[in-house]
Design an enzyme around this catalytic site. Sequence first.
Site, PDB file in Angstrom:
ATOM      1  N   CYS A  57       4.466  -4.686  16.247  1.00 31.93           N
ATOM      2  CA  CYS A  57       3.850  -3.640  17.076  1.00 31.93           C
ATOM      3  C   CYS A  57       2.354  -3.927  17.212  1.00 31.93           C
ATOM      4  O   CYS A  57       1.665  -4.165  16.216  1.00 31.93           O
ATOM      5  CB  CYS A  57       4.088  -2.264  16.466  1.00 31.93           C
ATOM      6  SG  CYS A  57       5.843  -1.825  16.346  1.00 31.93           S
ATOM      7  N   SER A  66       9.361   5.997  16.005  1.00 30.99           N
ATOM      8  CA  SER A  66       8.082   5.550  16.547  1.00 30.99           C
ATOM      9  C   SER A  66       8.308   5.139  17.992  1.00 30.99           C
ATOM     10  O   SER A  66       8.740   4.019  18.276  1.00 30.99           O
ATOM     11  CB  SER A  66       7.542   4.366  15.729  1.00 30.99           C
ATOM     12  OG  SER A  66       7.235   4.773  14.415  1.00 30.99           O
ATOM     13  N   GLY A  83       5.930  -2.046   6.711  1.00 27.57           N
ATOM     14  CA  GLY A  83       7.318  -2.468   6.889  1.00 27.57           C
ATOM     15  C   GLY A  83       8.134  -1.553   7.781  1.00 27.57           C
ATOM     16  O   GLY A  83       7.747  -0.422   8.079  1.00 27.57           O
ATOM     17  N   GLU A  84       9.273  -2.073   8.222  1.00 33.15           N
ATOM     18  CA  GLU A  84      10.256  -1.314   9.003  1.00 33.15           C
ATOM     19  C   GLU A  84      11.407  -0.953   8.066  1.00 33.15           C
ATOM     20  O   GLU A  84      12.191  -1.815   7.661  1.00 33.15           O
ATOM     21  CB  GLU A  84      10.760  -2.160  10.178  1.00 33.15           C
ATOM     22  CG  GLU A  84      12.056  -1.697  10.821  1.00 33.15           C
ATOM     23  CD  GLU A  84      12.053  -0.239  11.292  1.00 33.15           C
ATOM     24  OE1 GLU A  84      12.956   0.512  10.874  1.00 33.15           O
ATOM     25  OE2 GLU A  84      11.152   0.147  12.064  1.00 33.15           O
ATOM     26  N   GLU A 109       0.820  -1.203   0.000  1.00 33.44           N
ATOM     27  CA  GLU A 109       0.000   0.000   0.000  1.00 33.44           C
ATOM     28  C   GLU A 109       0.856   1.256   0.000  1.00 33.44           C
ATOM     29  O   GLU A 109       1.977   1.259   0.502  1.00 33.44           O
ATOM     30  CB  GLU A 109      -0.884   0.050   1.255  1.00 33.44           C
ATOM     31  CG  GLU A 109      -2.036  -0.901   1.274  1.00 33.44           C
ATOM     32  CD  GLU A 109      -2.827  -0.761   2.568  1.00 33.44           C
ATOM     33  OE1 GLU A 109      -2.873   0.351   3.124  1.00 33.44           O
ATOM     34  OE2 GLU A 109      -3.395  -1.766   3.012  1.00 33.44           O
ATOM     35  N   HIS A 113       6.050   5.938  21.145  1.00 30.45           N
ATOM     36  CA  HIS A 113       4.752   5.434  21.610  1.00 30.45           C
ATOM     37  C   HIS A 113       4.648   5.059  23.086  1.00 30.45           C
ATOM     38  O   HIS A 113       3.582   4.634  23.533  1.00 30.45           O
ATOM     39  CB  HIS A 113       4.290   4.262  20.754  1.00 30.45           C
ATOM     40  CG  HIS A 113       4.314   4.541  19.282  1.00 30.45           C
ATOM     41  ND1 HIS A 113       3.780   5.694  18.733  1.00 30.45           N
ATOM     42  CD2 HIS A 113       4.838   3.833  18.238  1.00 30.45           C
ATOM     43  CE1 HIS A 113       3.958   5.669  17.417  1.00 30.45           C
ATOM     44  NE2 HIS A 113       4.601   4.574  17.090  1.00 30.45           N
ATOM     45  N   ASN A 171      -5.066   4.601  15.344  1.00 26.58           N
ATOM     46  CA  ASN A 171      -6.120   4.075  14.480  1.00 26.58           C
ATOM     47  C   ASN A 171      -6.806   2.891  15.147  1.00 26.58           C
ATOM     48  O   ASN A 171      -6.162   2.084  15.830  1.00 26.58           O
ATOM     49  CB  ASN A 171      -5.532   3.626  13.135  1.00 26.58           C
ATOM     50  CG  ASN A 171      -5.038   4.793  12.327  1.00 26.58           C
ATOM     51  OD1 ASN A 171      -5.815   5.614  11.870  1.00 26.58           O
ATOM     52  ND2 ASN A 171      -3.728   4.882  12.151  1.00 26.58           N
ATOM     53  N   CYS A 196       5.650  -7.061   7.802  1.00 25.42           N
ATOM     54  CA  CYS A 196       6.590  -6.500   8.776  1.00 25.42           C
ATOM     55  C   CYS A 196       6.884  -7.524   9.863  1.00 25.42           C
ATOM     56  O   CYS A 196       6.011  -8.299  10.254  1.00 25.42           O
ATOM     57  CB  CYS A 196       5.994  -5.230   9.400  1.00 25.42           C
ATOM     58  SG  CYS A 196       7.122  -4.349  10.501  1.00 25.42           S
ATOM     59  N   SER A 215      10.822   6.668   8.930  1.00 28.14           N
ATOM     60  CA  SER A 215      10.368   6.307  10.264  1.00 28.14           C
ATOM     61  C   SER A 215      10.889   4.935  10.656  1.00 28.14           C
ATOM     62  O   SER A 215      10.865   3.995   9.861  1.00 28.14           O
ATOM     63  CB  SER A 215       8.833   6.310  10.306  1.00 28.14           C
ATOM     64  OG  SER A 215       8.367   5.878  11.564  1.00 28.14           O
ATOM     65  N   CYS A 245       3.199   8.564   1.229  1.00 30.30           N
ATOM     66  CA  CYS A 245       3.692   7.652   2.257  1.00 30.30           C
ATOM     67  C   CYS A 245       3.853   6.294   1.588  1.00 30.30           C
ATOM     68  O   CYS A 245       2.877   5.740   1.071  1.00 30.30           O
ATOM     69  CB  CYS A 245       2.705   7.574   3.421  1.00 30.30           C
ATOM     70  SG  CYS A 245       3.198   6.410   4.717  1.00 30.30           S
ATOM     71  N   CYS A 305      -0.506  -1.965  15.157  1.00 36.25           N
ATOM     72  CA  CYS A 305      -0.262  -1.709  13.737  1.00 36.25           C
ATOM     73  C   CYS A 305      -0.941  -2.747  12.847  1.00 36.25           C
ATOM     74  O   CYS A 305      -0.820  -3.956  13.076  1.00 36.25           O
ATOM     75  CB  CYS A 305       1.245  -1.708  13.466  1.00 36.25           C
ATOM     76  SG  CYS A 305       1.679  -1.365  11.752  1.00 36.25           S
TER      77      CYS A 305
END
Length: 348
Positions: free
Chosen positions: A117, A215, A160-161, A93, A217, A291, A113, A192, A106, A120
């Site tokens: 997390c 990230s 992904g990372e 995406e 958090h 989200n 991934c 990121s 983005c 996510c």
Amino acid sequence: MDGKVDLLNLTIDELEELFIQMGQQKYRAKQVFQWVNKGIKDIDQMTNLSKDIRERLKASAYINKLEIVNKLVSKIDGTTKYLFKLMDGNIIESVLMKYQHGLSVCISSQVGCKMGCKFCASTGAGFVRNLTASEMLDQVITIQKDAGSRIGNIVVMGIGEPFDNYDNLIKFIRLVNHKEGMNIGARHISVSTCGLVPEILKLSEENLPVTLSISLHAPNDEDREKIMPVNKRYSIDKLIEACKIYTETTKRRITFEYALIDGVNDTFECAKQLSDLLKGMLCHVNLIPVNSVTNTGFKKSSRERVMKFKSVLEKHGIETTVRRELGADINAACGQLRRSLIESAKDK
């Protein structure tokens, strides 16, 4: 692809070597580089190359091509989510966002991934493989062509990372930044990471003035480990130490991304701990109402709690913004559309 080389994945130096091996002059490399970065997918459309050169190129090379499988446009703000099929059939995406200063994309860096997390959407479908530099670049090229307007900013924060795919990431940045290609300035590129410390330190030595986003958090190891397994490898102390080295080496400000989860990391005490953690750093905090992803059980913090959290940080001298929610009607956060597609396929 049957041993052929992907022209979109090559630097000008690598293209020069390819043409030397073909017994051709090096200047052809610049011509091909310009063509593929304009979005040309057919070698026969490279009209300043002779037919003989084009035929020889087709015998040993191809150009990466993404297929737009789905495209959702927000009726609220024009944010556009793209679902792409890669040449091997995998799905990723990307998101196009419209701001007053121009268009931003983005993009994804992996198929799936590994980081796990808890909040996510990218995690649920599992990890498949890294994206090549050209597959990252082609997201930008394809979206720019589809939008009909120049992309001015890139955020590598999709599926992904990025630092788990470090070499391809760096090659992508150098390709998209090249003056003969898309020529997008490094200062207009944000990357990121969930906190891979060795790669943060490597990036500090790359002489690439990109914006680094962490990230984070959570403000302490106990809370962070509950939602981000990577913290078991690299504790917050190690992460912050690496970030300080990065800012001292590059003189670049770091952005700390902080997704606010109701009752988990949005308390006054968390805000105070975060203020103490980041005190004196060259940084800014971007607060993100989390989200609502299916099966996580996490809920978005209320507007009131978000603003109270922001107020605490600002009182301690930390520059803080609240990310504007874009594409709310199309689930614009990366991973959600791909995840729903995979889950629906399993149900059939």
